[in-house]
Design a protein around this motif. Structure first.
Motif, PDB file in Angstrom:
ATOM      1  N   ASP A 112      14.524  13.952   6.178  1.00 40.86           N
ATOM      2  CA  ASP A 112      14.997  12.967   7.213  1.00 40.86           C
ATOM      3  C   ASP A 112      13.852  12.618   8.005  1.00 40.86           C
ATOM      4  O   ASP A 112      13.284  13.415   9.059  1.00 40.86           O
ATOM      5  N   ARG A 113      13.118  11.215   7.718  1.00 40.58           N
ATOM      6  CA  ARG A 113      11.678  11.225   8.336  1.00 40.58           C
ATOM      7  C   ARG A 113      11.907  10.258   9.714  1.00 40.58           C
ATOM      8  O   ARG A 113      11.265   9.778  10.532  1.00 40.58           O
ATOM      9  N   SER A 114      13.405  10.150  10.309  1.00 48.11           N
ATOM     10  CA  SER A 114      13.703   9.618  11.362  1.00 48.11           C
ATOM     11  C   SER A 114      13.512  10.742  12.553  1.00 48.11           C
ATOM     12  O   SER A 114      14.133  10.283  13.794  1.00 48.11           O
TER      13      SER A 114
ATOM     14  N   VAL B 245       2.633   6.402   6.414  1.00 53.04           N
ATOM     15  CA  VAL B 245       3.096   7.451   5.665  1.00 53.04           C
ATOM     16  C   VAL B 245       4.092   7.008   4.701  1.00 53.04           C
ATOM     17  O   VAL B 245       5.076   6.367   5.215  1.00 53.04           O
ATOM     18  N   PHE B 246       4.103   7.333   3.550  1.00 52.27           N
ATOM     19  CA  PHE B 246       5.280   7.238   2.565  1.00 52.27           C
ATOM     20  C   PHE B 246       5.343   8.262   1.697  1.00 52.27           C
ATOM     21  O   PHE B 246       4.247   9.065   1.316  1.00 52.27           O
ATOM     22  N   LEU B 247       6.571   8.871   1.393  1.00 49.78           N
ATOM     23  CA  LEU B 247       6.806   9.868   0.761  1.00 49.78           C
ATOM     24  C   LEU B 247       7.472   9.337  -0.677  1.00 49.78           C
ATOM     25  O   LEU B 247       8.367   8.973  -0.730  1.00 49.78           O
ATOM     26  N   GLN B 248       6.257   9.628  -1.585  1.00 50.40           N
ATOM     27  CA  GLN B 248       6.805   8.973  -2.981  1.00 50.40           C
ATOM     28  C   GLN B 248       7.352  10.084  -3.769  1.00 50.40           C
ATOM     29  O   GLN B 248       6.988  10.776  -4.341  1.00 50.40           O
ATOM     30  N   LYS B 249       8.903  10.032  -3.377  1.00 55.34           N
ATOM     31  CA  LYS B 249       9.733  11.065  -4.109  1.00 55.34           C
ATOM     32  C   LYS B 249       9.801  10.938  -5.775  1.00 55.34           C
ATOM     33  O   LYS B 249       9.814  12.235  -6.265  1.00 55.34           O
ATOM     34  N   MET B 250       9.352   9.991  -6.147  1.00 52.91           N
ATOM     35  CA  MET B 250       9.308  10.147  -7.653  1.00 52.91           C
ATOM     36  C   MET B 250       8.427  11.054  -8.187  1.00 52.91           C
ATOM     37  O   MET B 250       8.330  11.373  -9.218  1.00 52.91           O
TER      38      MET B 250
ATOM     39  N   VAL C 157      15.720   9.693   4.266  1.00 53.24           N
ATOM     40  CA  VAL C 157      16.431   8.981   5.055  1.00 53.24           C
ATOM     41  C   VAL C 157      15.215   8.555   6.060  1.00 53.24           C
ATOM     42  O   VAL C 157      14.650   9.418   6.760  1.00 53.24           O
ATOM     43  N   THR C 158      15.324   7.026   6.269  1.00 55.08           N
ATOM     44  CA  THR C 158      14.272   6.417   7.184  1.00 55.08           C
ATOM     45  C   THR C 158      15.393   5.979   8.593  1.00 55.08           C
ATOM     46  O   THR C 158      15.228   6.476   9.551  1.00 55.08           O
ATOM     47  N   THR C 159      15.998   4.606   8.228  1.00 53.37           N
ATOM     48  CA  THR C 159      16.830   4.230   9.250  1.00 53.37           C
ATOM     49  C   THR C 159      18.161   4.653   9.013  1.00 53.37           C
ATOM     50  O   THR C 159      19.083   4.507   9.850  1.00 53.37           O
TER      51      THR C 159
ATOM     52  N   VAL D 272       5.109  -1.086   3.652  1.00 53.32           N
ATOM     53  CA  VAL D 272       6.185  -1.541   3.912  1.00 53.32           C
ATOM     54  C   VAL D 272       7.465  -1.001   3.466  1.00 53.32           C
ATOM     55  O   VAL D 272       7.548  -0.548   2.174  1.00 53.32           O
ATOM     56  N   LEU D 273       8.314  -0.206   4.410  1.00 59.07           N
ATOM     57  CA  LEU D 273       9.410   0.469   3.652  1.00 59.07           C
ATOM     58  C   LEU D 273      10.777  -0.436   3.388  1.00 59.07           C
ATOM     59  O   LEU D 273      10.683  -1.566   3.464  1.00 59.07           O
ATOM     60  N   SER D 274      11.720   0.137   2.889  1.00 61.01           N
ATOM     61  CA  SER D 274      12.758  -0.422   2.337  1.00 61.01           C
ATOM     62  C   SER D 274      13.546  -1.422   3.605  1.00 61.01           C
ATOM     63  O   SER D 274      14.120  -2.468   3.263  1.00 61.01           O
ATOM     64  N   SER D 275      13.413  -0.730   4.429  1.00 61.80           N
ATOM     65  CA  SER D 275      13.879  -1.404   5.779  1.00 61.80           C
ATOM     66  C   SER D 275      13.235  -2.629   6.303  1.00 61.80           C
ATOM     67  O   SER D 275      13.512  -3.333   7.448  1.00 61.80           O
TER      68      SER D 275
HETATM   69  O1  ORO Z   1      12.054   4.037   4.183  1.00 66.19           O
HETATM   70  C1  ORO Z   1      11.856   3.814   2.829  1.00 66.19           C
HETATM   71  O2  ORO Z   1      12.019   3.061   2.136  1.00 66.19           O
HETATM   72  C2  ORO Z   1      11.218   5.009   2.158  1.00 66.19           C
HETATM   73  C3  ORO Z   1      10.241   5.926   3.011  1.00 66.19           C
HETATM   74  C4  ORO Z   1       9.825   6.913   2.245  1.00 66.19           C
HETATM   75  O3  ORO Z   1       9.013   7.797   2.878  1.00 66.19           O
HETATM   76  N1  ORO Z   1       9.818   7.178   1.031  1.00 66.19           N
HETATM   77  C5  ORO Z   1      10.721   6.395   0.178  1.00 66.19           C
HETATM   78  O4  ORO Z   1      10.719   6.633  -1.019  1.00 66.19           O
HETATM   79  N2  ORO Z   1      11.417   5.264   0.822  1.00 66.19           N
END
Ligand code: ORO
Ligand code: PRP
Ligand code: MG
Length: 194
Positions: free
Chosen positions: A147-149, A31-36, A119-121, A22-25
């Motif tokens: 930008d995953r949009s 798929v989730f990109l765990q940037k950390m 960036v998602t939404t 479940v994304l922030s939006s």
């Molecule tokens: O939309 C998000 O919340 C989100 C997507 C994603 O791939 N990675 C993230 O850190 N946040």
């Protein structure tokens, strides 16, 4: 840096997660990109943010201040600013609304770019830009690592991305059967109490 090289950095860092998220939006995605997992590694962060800084300079010219949305934007904002020889400041939520705090300022005439991680939404980015808009300074544009949009998110300003991916995301009431079949996890921080 090519898109494939950017993705390879995420893969190698174990940051390209597959499952049901479940994304922030509030949207759901396989798929989730765990940037950390990128930002815990300064060398990997440097490679990506140096390339982002080059894209920013090519698109917008000289930048004085990078502004990022906390929490995810802080590390890439700082590292990108380092390569741009700019300042790095961030907005953070106060009663749920992004604001510049801690005495950070954007002087009149300062050339600003907003740097986001993912960036998602585009909502977090737009909220960050709205907070910046409360201050003097000239917003030249925005940038993000991914930008995953698929380029569909509209920030209202020009955005450059190191990689543009079209990753599926679904409203909770329109999940494909393969996602409904797996329990969801919510890795992001929006909505968490401080
Ligand atoms: O939309 C998000 O919340 C989100 C997507 C994603 O791939 N990675 C993230 O850190 N946040
Ligand atoms: O384009 P959007 O739909 O807004 O989604 C992307 C945002 O979600 C993540 O932040 P999150 O809210 O999870 O908080 P964090 O930065 O504290 O991890 C990510 O860092 C972006 O800021
Ligand atoms: Mg964020």
């Amino acid at each position: 840096m090519t898109q494939e090289e950017v993705l390879e950095q995420f893969r190698a860092a174990g940051a390209l997660l597959e499952g049901h998220f479940v994304l922030s939006s509030g949207l759901h995605s396989p798929v989730f990109l765990q940037k950390m997992f990128i930002f815990q590694d300064p060398a990997r962060t440097e490679v990506l943010c140096k390339a982002l800084a080059q894209k920013i300079e090519a698109a917008f010219g000289k930048i004085d201040i990078v502004v990022s949305p906390a929490v995810g934007g802080i590390v890439p904002g700082y590292e990108t600013a380092r390569h741009l020889k700019a300042k790095a400041i961030f907005v953070e939520r106060e009663d749920g609304v992004f604001r510049l705090r801690r005495g950070f300022e954007i002087p009149a005439g300062a050339k600003v770019v907003m740097v986001e991680d993912i960036v998602t939404t585009g909502l977090s980015s737009r909220e960050c830009l709205a907070a910046i808009g409360e201050h003097p300074g000239k917003v030249l544009g925005a940038a993000c690592l991914i930008d995953r949009s698929g380029g569909k998110a509209d920030l209202g300003v020009k955005m450059v991305a190191l990689a543009t991916l079209d990753i599926p995301a679904y409203p909770a009431d329109a999940l494909p059967p393969e996602l409904s079949a797996i329990p969801a996890s919510k890795p992001g921080s929006r909505g968490l109490k401080a």
